[in-house]
Design a protein around this motif. Sequence first.
Motif, mmCIF file in Angstrom:
data_model
loop_
_atom_site.group_PDB
_atom_site.id
_atom_site.type_symbol
_atom_site.label_atom_id
_atom_site.label_comp_id
_atom_site.label_asym_id
_atom_site.label_seq_id
_atom_site.Cartn_x
_atom_site.Cartn_y
_atom_site.Cartn_z
ATOM 1 N N LEU A 1 0.851 -1.187 0.000
ATOM 2 C CA LEU A 1 0.000 0.000 0.000
ATOM 3 C C LEU A 1 0.888 1.238 0.000
ATOM 4 N N PRO A 2 0.465 2.380 -0.533
ATOM 5 C CA PRO A 2 -0.851 2.595 -1.126
ATOM 6 C C PRO A 2 -0.921 1.997 -2.516
ATOM 7 N N LEU A 3 -2.130 1.675 -2.919
ATOM 8 C CA LEU A 3 -2.346 1.119 -4.244
ATOM 9 C C LEU A 3 -2.335 2.234 -5.277
ATOM 10 N N ALA A 4 -1.809 1.951 -6.455
ATOM 11 C CA ALA A 4 -1.804 2.915 -7.543
ATOM 12 C C ALA A 4 -3.225 3.091 -8.058
ATOM 13 N N VAL A 5 -3.550 4.287 -8.514
ATOM 14 C CA VAL A 5 -4.857 4.538 -9.103
ATOM 15 C C VAL A 5 -4.977 3.712 -10.380
ATOM 16 N N PRO A 6 -6.055 2.953 -10.527
ATOM 17 C CA PRO A 6 -6.172 2.099 -11.714
ATOM 18 C C PRO A 6 -6.382 2.917 -12.987
ATOM 19 N N ASN A 7 -6.036 2.304 -14.129
ATOM 20 C CA ASN A 7 -6.303 2.904 -15.421
ATOM 21 C C ASN A 7 -7.798 2.846 -15.695
ATOM 22 N N GLU A 8 -8.267 3.606 -16.677
ATOM 23 C CA GLU A 8 -9.676 3.638 -17.029
ATOM 24 C C GLU A 8 -10.187 2.248 -17.407
ATOM 25 N N PRO A 9 -11.491 2.010 -17.202
ATOM 26 C CA PRO A 9 -12.059 0.709 -17.579
ATOM 27 C C PRO A 9 -11.813 0.388 -19.048
ATOM 28 N N GLN A 10 -11.600 -0.909 -19.304
ATOM 29 C CA GLN A 10 -11.380 -1.384 -20.672
ATOM 30 C C GLN A 10 -12.718 -1.843 -21.255
ATOM 31 N N PRO A 11 -13.052 -1.420 -22.489
ATOM 32 C CA PRO A 11 -14.325 -1.849 -23.083
ATOM 33 C C PRO A 11 -14.336 -3.314 -23.429
#
Length: 158
Positions: free
Chosen positions: A148-158
């Motif tokens: 931790l801390p966790l990295a901010v995730p990338n945008e959702p994948q379609p």
Amino acid sequence: MQKLKSAVLALFLLLGFILPSLAEVTFATGKLTLLTATGEKREFDVEWAISMEQRARGLMQREQLADDAGMLFDFGESRMVTMWMANTPLSLDMVFINETGRIVRVAERTTPFSEAIVGSGEAVRYVLEIRGGRAGELGITAGGRLSLPLAVPNEPQP
């Protein structure tokens, strides 16, 4: 004629409720690192299940999962968590992680399609699902840690 109009209207209303629920749920992606109890780093490319819809879908109907892939369920708070394998054809390892990042339980090689409840055993914030047997292969056990801390995730994948 009135019955036909009513039936058509009911069908459109029903489809209006069903079709959105059948829409593909998308997930943000990111990387995370686990530290085994012996201090070894284990990295995974994960999909983040954050919303209620994402957590409900999880890895259902997935037929493959790469060795370094997984899904991280983030419940946003610490609580008792129960999971199950309904509609999931893969055996998974479920890694239950508390809010400080400590691994509190690993449920190994869960049974595909099972409706049996797999509980956290104590309050957790996260559950990492990985390919069944992978936790044992990598030495991931209770006492390990999520970095931790966790990295901010990338945008959702379609």
